[in-house]
Design an enzyme around this catalytic site. Structure first.
Site, PDB file in Angstrom:
ATOM      1  N   ASP A 162       3.083  -3.979   5.062  1.00  0.00           N
ATOM      2  CA  ASP A 162       2.463  -2.743   5.397  1.00  0.00           C
ATOM      3  C   ASP A 162       2.608  -2.400   6.796  1.00  0.00           C
ATOM      4  O   ASP A 162       3.017  -3.419   7.681  1.00  0.00           O
ATOM      5  CB  ASP A 162       0.780  -3.419   5.214  1.00  0.00           C
ATOM      6  CG  ASP A 162       0.447  -3.419   3.816  1.00  0.00           C
ATOM      7  OD1 ASP A 162       1.060  -3.232   2.881  1.00  0.00           O
ATOM      8  OD2 ASP A 162      -0.428  -4.594   3.782  1.00  0.00           O
TER       9      ASP A 162
HETATM   10  N1  URA Z   1       0.520  -8.800   1.564  1.00  0.00           N
HETATM   11  C1  URA Z   1      -0.255  -7.728   2.014  1.00  0.00           C
HETATM   12  O1  URA Z   1      -1.375  -7.550   1.874  1.00  0.00           O
HETATM   13  N2  URA Z   1       0.372  -6.973   2.991  1.00  0.00           N
HETATM   14  C2  URA Z   1       1.701  -6.991   3.400  1.00  0.00           C
HETATM   15  O2  URA Z   1       2.119  -6.374   4.290  1.00  0.00           O
HETATM   16  C3  URA Z   1       2.469  -8.140   2.623  1.00  0.00           C
HETATM   17  C4  URA Z   1       1.950  -8.829   1.607  1.00  0.00           C
END
Ligand code: URA
Length: 261
Positions: free
Chosen positions: A106
């Site tokens: 993310d």
């Molecule tokens: N899980 C999440 O919630 N965010 C990420 O960036 C990777 C795994």
């Protein structure tokens, strides 16, 4: 490796267009094994010969594997109109055409991301069939509760009814509600949604390992390093959560500095 045309080799591995390459060849700026070559059609063996263009060494080999420590606010994409992407973090001398991030984090997550032009490897790393574990250092908003481990292990059901594969979570013996999470698949916002499913909230998420390859604790946020074949093979192997937890606790100050925590 098979012989390849010099102009194609340069076009595939540098940001130059074919017409720029012709000009560079004419100007004597392309050296093969130390000698200027002006013939665009000259055939070279990229694994055995050294090619320099404008003084820079141009690496041979078809595939490139780069390990990045993604900072917050950088997007796991090849291009984006509004944000910096992980490809923008790749230093000029390591860029070749066709690079893409194998997997995503993310925008507000940090940590390990592989950038490559090897689609087969990316598929093996990402497909749940291959069970490549991915480990995340997470900071929770509230204290870790002992029942989380069994809930993660039994396969959580997320708020939209989606079923998760069994996963592991283990608290870290450092101040600040830190835990290590291991997933064997990659659903959208998965760690955050799993934390929400057990009544907690992820404040910060930093990926620290893919398979048996661990993010070097000294690699700063935004840093990039080239991986070699043995490292790439390690990425397809497994990694024990409890062994990794001990290692992270030992190097915790470097990890937290390099995660911006
Ligand atoms: N899980 C999440 O919630 N965010 C990420 O960036 C990777 C795994």
């Amino acid at each position: 490796m098979a012989l390849t045309r010099l102009d194609k080799f340069l076009a595939d591995r540098t940001p130059h267009s074919r017409s720029d390459i012709k000009k560079l060849l004419r100007a004597g700026a392309v050296l093969v094994d130390g000698k200027a070559v002006s013939d665009a059609g000259c055939r070279i063996d990229p694994d055995a010969q050294e090619v320099r263009c404008g003084g820079k060494l141009i690496r041979g080999g078809t595939h490139r594997y780069l390990l990045l420590n993604k900072p917050e606010g950088v997007i796991s994409a090849t291009e984006d109109r509004d944000h910096k992407t992980v490809i923008d973090l790749v230093p000029e001398e390591l860029r070749i055409k066709g690079l893409f991030p194998a997997g995503r984090l993310d925008g507000d997550s940090t940590g390990m991301i592989l950038v490559t032009n090897d689609g087969d490897l990316a598929h093996q790393m990402l497909s749940p069939k291959h069970h490549v574990p991915k480990h995340y250092l997470v900071q929770l908003a509230r204290p870790f509760e002992p029942n989380y481990s069994a809930k993660f292990e039994s396969g959580l059901v997320l708020s939209d009814g989606m079923h998760c594969l069994p996963a592991q979570i283990a608290p870290l013996d450092v101040p600040g509600n830190f835990a290590l999470v291991c997933l064997h698949e990659g659903k959208y916002h998965q760690v955050k949604r799993m934390a929400a499913a057990v009544g907690n909230h992820v404040e910060h998420l930093h990926r620290v390992a893919v398979g048996g390859l661990i993010l070097p604790p000294e690699l700063p946020l935004g840093g990039c390093l080239e991986l070699f074949h043995k490292d790439v093979e390690r990425m397809l192997k497994t990694c024990e959560t409890l062994d990794l937890r001990d290692q992270i606790v030992m190097d915790f100050s470097s990890y937290s500095i390099n995660a911006g925590i």
